[in-house]
Scaffold this motif. Structure first.
Motif, PDB file in Angstrom:
ATOM      1  N   LEU A 132       0.822  -1.207   0.000  1.00 19.54           N
ATOM      2  CA  LEU A 132       0.000   0.000   0.000  1.00 19.54           C
ATOM      3  C   LEU A 132       0.858   1.259   0.000  1.00 19.54           C
ATOM      4  O   LEU A 132       0.503   2.267  -0.628  1.00 19.54           O
ATOM      5  CB  LEU A 132      -0.931  -0.006   1.210  1.00 19.54           C
ATOM      6  CG  LEU A 132      -2.030  -1.069   1.203  1.00 19.54           C
ATOM      7  CD1 LEU A 132      -2.755  -1.103   2.534  1.00 19.54           C
ATOM      8  CD2 LEU A 132      -3.020  -0.806   0.069  1.00 19.54           C
ATOM      9  N   SER A 133       1.979   1.202   0.702  1.00 20.07           N
ATOM     10  CA  SER A 133       2.883   2.350   0.724  1.00 20.07           C
ATOM     11  C   SER A 133       3.455   2.613  -0.662  1.00 20.07           C
ATOM     12  O   SER A 133       3.635   3.765  -1.066  1.00 20.07           O
ATOM     13  CB  SER A 133       4.014   2.099   1.724  1.00 20.07           C
ATOM     14  OG  SER A 133       4.924   3.178   1.742  1.00 20.07           O
ATOM     15  N   GLY A 134       3.721   1.534  -1.393  1.00 17.24           N
ATOM     16  CA  GLY A 134       4.232   1.692  -2.748  1.00 17.24           C
ATOM     17  C   GLY A 134       3.265   2.413  -3.668  1.00 17.24           C
ATOM     18  O   GLY A 134       3.678   3.085  -4.610  1.00 17.24           O
ATOM     19  N   TYR A 135       1.971   2.284  -3.376  1.00 15.60           N
ATOM     20  CA  TYR A 135       0.938   2.971  -4.153  1.00 15.60           C
ATOM     21  C   TYR A 135       0.576   4.328  -3.559  1.00 15.60           C
ATOM     22  O   TYR A 135      -0.367   4.985  -4.025  1.00 15.60           O
ATOM     23  CB  TYR A 135      -0.323   2.116  -4.237  1.00 15.60           C
ATOM     24  CG  TYR A 135      -0.198   0.945  -5.189  1.00 15.60           C
ATOM     25  CD1 TYR A 135      -0.277   1.133  -6.568  1.00 15.60           C
ATOM     26  CD2 TYR A 135       0.009  -0.346  -4.716  1.00 15.60           C
ATOM     27  CE1 TYR A 135      -0.164   0.074  -7.446  1.00 15.60           C
ATOM     28  CE2 TYR A 135       0.124  -1.430  -5.589  1.00 15.60           C
ATOM     29  CZ  TYR A 135       0.040  -1.207  -6.949  1.00 15.60           C
ATOM     30  OH  TYR A 135       0.163  -2.268  -7.825  1.00 15.60           O
ATOM     31  N   GLY A 136       1.292   4.756  -2.524  1.00 17.88           N
ATOM     32  CA  GLY A 136       1.037   6.056  -1.907  1.00 17.88           C
ATOM     33  C   GLY A 136      -0.190   6.095  -1.027  1.00 17.88           C
ATOM     34  O   GLY A 136      -0.707   7.176  -0.734  1.00 17.88           O
ATOM     35  N   LEU A 137      -0.668   4.932  -0.590  1.00 16.53           N
ATOM     36  CA  LEU A 137      -1.887   4.875   0.231  1.00 16.53           C
ATOM     37  C   LEU A 137      -1.592   4.824   1.730  1.00 16.53           C
ATOM     38  O   LEU A 137      -2.517   4.840   2.538  1.00 16.53           O
ATOM     39  CB  LEU A 137      -2.716   3.647  -0.165  1.00 16.53           C
ATOM     40  CG  LEU A 137      -3.213   3.619  -1.614  1.00 16.53           C
ATOM     41  CD1 LEU A 137      -3.962   2.322  -1.903  1.00 16.53           C
ATOM     42  CD2 LEU A 137      -4.116   4.826  -1.883  1.00 16.53           C
ATOM     43  N   ILE A 138      -0.309   4.738   2.095  1.00 15.53           N
ATOM     44  CA  ILE A 138       0.098   4.705   3.496  1.00 15.53           C
ATOM     45  C   ILE A 138       1.191   5.746   3.700  1.00 15.53           C
ATOM     46  O   ILE A 138       2.172   5.774   2.947  1.00 15.53           O
ATOM     47  CB  ILE A 138       0.641   3.312   3.902  1.00 15.53           C
ATOM     48  CG1 ILE A 138      -0.444   2.250   3.750  1.00 15.53           C
ATOM     49  CG2 ILE A 138       1.182   3.332   5.330  1.00 15.53           C
ATOM     50  CD1 ILE A 138      -1.538   2.321   4.785  1.00 15.53           C
ATOM     51  N   ASP A 139       1.068   6.614   4.714  1.00 15.14           N
ATOM     52  CA  ASP A 139       2.082   7.626   4.971  1.00 15.14           C
ATOM     53  C   ASP A 139       3.198   7.056   5.851  1.00 15.14           C
ATOM     54  O   ASP A 139       3.126   5.909   6.300  1.00 15.14           O
ATOM     55  CB  ASP A 139       1.444   8.882   5.584  1.00 15.14           C
ATOM     56  CG  ASP A 139       0.926   8.666   7.010  1.00 15.14           C
ATOM     57  OD1 ASP A 139       1.253   7.631   7.625  1.00 15.14           O
ATOM     58  OD2 ASP A 139       0.203   9.539   7.510  1.00 15.14           O
ATOM     59  N   PRO A 140       4.261   7.831   6.121  1.00 17.34           N
ATOM     60  CA  PRO A 140       5.382   7.304   6.916  1.00 17.34           C
ATOM     61  C   PRO A 140       5.000   6.858   8.325  1.00 17.34           C
ATOM     62  O   PRO A 140       5.723   6.057   8.931  1.00 17.34           O
ATOM     63  CB  PRO A 140       6.350   8.491   6.960  1.00 17.34           C
ATOM     64  CG  PRO A 140       6.083   9.244   5.710  1.00 17.34           C
ATOM     65  CD  PRO A 140       4.603   9.130   5.509  1.00 17.34           C
TER      66      PRO A 140
END
Length: 267
Positions: A132-140
């Motif tokens: 999900l982070s790779g798709y920009g759906l999860i922040d740091p």
């Protein structure tokens, strides 16, 4: 005084040692999660102990950090949040030891089997976070940036509170003596198998609530503490029966409000 201590059975001392290591592991997990908090101002000497490295893992996205650090974080979360919820079941197992049915090695194996299940869950969640982070759906901070994903997770957790599977698993968690009577296996190997089953039952109770970490933030200590307290109380026979429905209603309401406040205002 020394004579009385020497008369303590070795198997009892062994169980006390396992209990001590169990709680030390929980405290260590919470301590590491605290050190990993982004923006935490640590004393200068702590960096030499690796604290700065741990904190740096949470200053980047999961996609940048890689799978292994995210898995480590989820594993720490599982230990910190879920291990305390199983104390009543572990206490029931050790009570059986007074009749010679349980041993220190059995208690350790039971805990090991339980944690294996949650390690598997952590592996899946870590993979999902990296994806999900790779798709920009999860922040740091491990929070979902998508309204529909947040609403979906809240709705899923709320609806699951009313499911038959949740009720069945919760009943087993609330009656550990009945669980052990139904699944008893002798020896350390049998205890490990019971630990796997206990972990599966616990997972059936709590997986949907654990996924709400993606809503609150996977490094949110306040959420971790609140969720741990809620899941622990849910497993208590009297209190737990009064919590399931209100929590489900609150989560479903949260899902609706999440969508409502995200809708564009029509003038």
């Amino acid at each position: 005084m020394g004579l009385s201590a020497s008369l303590v059975p070795s198997h009892q001392l062994g169980r006390q040692l396992v209990w001590g290591l169990f709680f030390a592991g929980i405290l260590a997990a919470w301590g590491l999660l605290f050190v990993m908090q982004p923006g935490l101002d640590l004393p200068a000497g702590w960096q030499d102990l690796g604290a700065d490295y741990l904190a740096s893992l949470c200053r980047s996205t999961a996609g940048t950090a890689g799978y292994a650090p995210v898995l480590a974080m989820w594993a720490l979360m599982a230990l910190a949040m879920m291990a305390p919820t199983t104390v009543p079941a572990l206490k029931t197992y050790t009570d059986l030891g007074h009749a010679g049915a349980a041993s220190a090695s059995g208690l350790a194996a039971l805990i090991g089997g339980y944690l294996v299940v949650w390690l598997g869950f952590s592996a899946v969640c870590a993979a999902a976070q990296v994806l999900l982070s790779g798709y920009g759906l999860i922040d740091p901070l491990g929070r979902s940036t998508a309204t529909l994903l947040n609403a979906g997770l809240l709705a899923t957790a709320g609806a699951y509170q009313f499911s038959r599977l949740k009720q069945a698993c919760l009943t087993s968690c609330q009656s550990p003596m009945m669980f052990f009577m139904a699944h008893w296996r002798p020896g350390a190997k049998g205890a490990f198998r019971m630990g796997l089953k206990l972990g599966a039952v616990c997972l059936g109770c709590c997986w949907a609530l654990m996924l709400l970490a993606f809503v609150a933030g996977t490094m949110n200590l306040a959420f971790m503490g609140l969720a741990m307290a809620l899941m622990t109380l849910e497993k208590l026979p009297v209190i737990g029966r009064t919590l399931t429905v209100p929590v489900g209603i609150a989560l479903l309401a949260g899902a609706v409000l999440t969508v409502f406040f995200a809708l564009p205002i029509i003038n």
